[in-house]
Design a protein around this motif. Structure first.
Motif, short mmCIF file in Angstrom:
data_model
loop_
_atom_site.label_atom_id
_atom_site.label_comp_id
_atom_site.label_asym_id
_atom_site.label_seq_id
_atom_site.Cartn_x
_atom_site.Cartn_y
_atom_site.Cartn_z
N VAL A 1 0.85 -1.19 0.00
CA VAL A 1 0.00 0.00 0.00
C VAL A 1 0.89 1.25 0.00
CG1 VAL A 1 -1.89 1.23 1.13
CG2 VAL A 1 -1.73 -1.27 1.33
N VAL A 2 0.58 2.18 -0.89
CA VAL A 2 1.35 3.42 -1.01
C VAL A 2 0.40 4.62 -1.00
CG1 VAL A 2 2.75 4.82 -2.59
CG2 VAL A 2 3.34 2.43 -2.21
N PHE A 3 0.82 5.68 -0.30
CA PHE A 3 0.10 6.95 -0.29
C PHE A 3 1.02 8.04 -0.83
CE2 PHE A 3 -1.93 4.48 2.99
CZ PHE A 3 -3.26 4.88 3.01
N GLU A 4 0.46 8.91 -1.65
CA GLU A 4 1.14 10.12 -2.09
C GLU A 4 0.23 11.31 -1.79
OE1 GLU A 4 4.14 10.53 -3.09
OE2 GLU A 4 4.83 8.61 -3.94
N ILE A 5 0.83 12.38 -1.23
CA ILE A 5 0.11 13.62 -0.98
C ILE A 5 0.63 14.65 -1.97
CG2 ILE A 5 -0.54 15.33 0.73
CD1 ILE A 5 -1.31 12.42 1.42
N LEU A 6 -0.24 15.20 -2.80
CA LEU A 6 0.19 16.11 -3.84
C LEU A 6 0.55 17.48 -3.28
CD1 LEU A 6 -2.18 15.45 -6.87
CD2 LEU A 6 0.06 14.47 -6.38
N SER A 7 1.49 18.13 -3.97
CA SER A 7 1.82 19.52 -3.72
C SER A 7 1.82 20.22 -5.07
CB SER A 7 3.20 19.63 -3.05
OG SER A 7 4.22 19.24 -3.95
N PRO A 8 1.83 21.55 -5.09
CA PRO A 8 1.79 22.26 -6.38
C PRO A 8 2.93 21.91 -7.32
CG PRO A 8 1.24 23.75 -4.58
CD PRO A 8 1.69 22.46 -3.95
N SER A 9 4.05 21.41 -6.78
CA SER A 9 5.20 21.11 -7.63
C SER A 9 5.06 19.78 -8.38
CB SER A 9 6.49 21.07 -6.79
OG SER A 9 6.46 19.97 -5.89
N ASN A 10 4.11 18.95 -8.02
CA ASN A 10 3.94 17.65 -8.70
C ASN A 10 3.31 17.86 -10.08
OD1 ASN A 10 3.14 16.47 -5.51
ND2 ASN A 10 4.89 15.70 -6.65
N SER A 11 4.02 17.40 -11.10
CA SER A 11 3.50 17.52 -12.46
C SER A 11 2.69 16.28 -12.83
CB SER A 11 4.66 17.68 -13.45
OG SER A 11 5.43 16.48 -13.51
N ALA A 12 1.88 16.41 -13.89
CA ALA A 12 1.10 15.27 -14.37
C ALA A 12 2.02 14.15 -14.82
CB ALA A 12 0.18 15.72 -15.50
N LYS A 13 3.12 14.50 -15.48
CA LYS A 13 4.07 13.46 -15.93
C LYS A 13 4.70 12.73 -14.76
CE LYS A 13 8.21 12.60 -18.68
NZ LYS A 13 8.76 11.70 -17.64
N GLU A 14 5.06 13.48 -13.72
CA GLU A 14 5.66 12.85 -12.54
C GLU A 14 4.71 11.85 -11.92
OE1 GLU A 14 7.29 14.00 -8.05
OE2 GLU A 14 6.48 15.56 -9.37
N MET A 15 3.44 12.23 -11.81
CA MET A 15 2.48 11.32 -11.18
C MET A 15 2.17 10.12 -12.08
SD MET A 15 2.47 12.80 -8.42
CE MET A 15 1.47 11.56 -7.60
N ALA A 16 2.18 10.32 -13.39
CA ALA A 16 2.00 9.20 -14.31
C ALA A 16 3.18 8.24 -14.19
CB ALA A 16 1.85 9.70 -15.74
N ASP A 17 4.39 8.79 -14.06
CA ASP A 17 5.58 7.96 -13.90
C ASP A 17 5.51 7.16 -12.59
OD1 ASP A 17 6.62 8.84 -16.28
OD2 ASP A 17 7.99 10.29 -15.38
N LYS A 18 5.01 7.81 -11.54
CA LYS A 18 4.90 7.12 -10.26
C LYS A 18 3.89 5.98 -10.34
CE LYS A 18 6.40 10.61 -6.94
NZ LYS A 18 6.09 11.33 -5.70
N LEU A 19 2.76 6.23 -11.00
CA LEU A 19 1.78 5.17 -11.17
C LEU A 19 2.39 3.98 -11.91
CD1 LEU A 19 -1.09 4.01 -11.04
CD2 LEU A 19 -1.62 5.32 -13.12
N ALA A 20 3.13 4.26 -12.97
CA ALA A 20 3.77 3.18 -13.73
C ALA A 20 4.81 2.44 -12.88
CB ALA A 20 4.42 3.75 -14.99
N TYR A 21 5.56 3.18 -12.07
CA TYR A 21 6.58 2.59 -11.21
C TYR A 21 5.93 1.66 -10.18
CZ TYR A 21 10.83 2.71 -8.24
OH TYR A 21 11.95 2.39 -7.51
N TYR A 22 4.89 2.16 -9.51
CA TYR A 22 4.23 1.34 -8.49
C TYR A 22 3.55 0.13 -9.12
CZ TYR A 22 5.04 5.34 -5.44
OH TYR A 22 5.63 6.35 -4.71
N ASP A 23 3.02 0.30 -10.30
CA ASP A 23 2.43 -0.84 -11.00
C ASP A 23 3.51 -1.87 -11.34
OD1 ASP A 23 0.40 -2.28 -12.64
OD2 ASP A 23 1.76 -1.69 -14.24
N ARG A 24 4.61 -1.40 -11.85
CA ARG A 24 5.68 -2.31 -12.29
C ARG A 24 6.22 -3.15 -11.14
NH1 ARG A 24 11.50 -0.46 -15.00
NH2 ARG A 24 12.33 -2.58 -15.31
#
Length: 237
Positions: free
Chosen positions: A98-121
């Protein structure tokens, strides 16, 4: 994703990525609140490890992938204890479930997409993303039990939570209101901040002291009554 920019041969698995734990007070508040309440929830489970902002190395070869530091993660099947980083190959190969991420204004859409792919992988089963500014919650859970192949639709699929959501692994309940995100223990008690927890502990201690004082007063009155009955030649027992 914040992979380290170079590999130091003398320190191939550093314990810091040089990034701040949080970008602002709101993000930090949520990180601590979720992490500390999960620590409380699983305090009696020696086989559940909870961490906040800890680098996770999924494989020993960092040329294959860099580490990532989830805001909060939970691992079932691993003991509690100090770690400078979470090196999965030294943890019986068990990935955080189980993973939680809390967004901040500096998080880009690409960064979050990369994180989703990383956690999936690398095998995350449940992934939660909360944006405290937009008051939005994203939930992904694994389908089929296995990570998806590269360039394939993620095994982590988005879930609807219109009527709330209960984590399959944690058994905690999520409720998103127009004002904020609410989290509840399996017994229905809400997640609280450290200040709220301290206040409740003080209130409980004060109530306990009042009850003890009341019990002492009742005992004293009972003893006085017994003495009077004995003085009258009556057996109070």
């Amino acid at each position: 994703m914040n992979p380290l920019s170079h590999i130091d041969p003398d320190d191939p698995y550093p314990e810091s990525d040089g990034q701040p734990m949080a970008d602002n007070t709101e993000q930090y508040k949520w990180l601590v609140k979720i992490k500390e309440n999960l620590e409380i929830l699983f305090a009696e489970r020696p086989d559940v490890f909870v961490a906040g902002d800890l680098l996770w190395y999924p494989v020993p070869d960092r040329r294959e992938t860099g580490p990532i530091a989830p805001d909060v993660f939970v691992v079932f099947g691993r003991p509690k204890g100090r770690r400078g980083s979470y090196r999965q190959w030294e943890e019986d190969g068990i990935a955080p479930q189980v993973v939680f991420e809390i967004l901040s204004p500096s998080n880009s859409a690409k960064e979050m997409a990369d994180k989703l792919a990383y956690y999936d992988r690398y095998g995350v089963e449940e992934y939660y993303v909360y944006d405290p500014d937009r008051r939005s919650l994203g939930i992904w859970t694994r389908q089929g039990g296995k990570p998806s192949a590269p360039d394939v639709h993620p095994g982590l699929l988005s879930q609807s939570h219109i009527r709330g959501w209960t984590s399959p692994r944690l058994q905690i309940r999520f409720a998103l209101t127009p004002e904020t995100l609410l989290l509840f223990y399996p017994n229905g008690q809400p997640f609280l901040t450290s200040v709220e927890l301290a206040r409740r502990a003080e209130e409980a201690s004060a109530r306990a002291e009042q009850e003890a004082a009341r019990a002492d007063a009742e005992h004293f009155r009972a003893e006085r009554l017994a003495e009077r009955l004995r003085a009258l030649g009556l057996d109070p027992d």
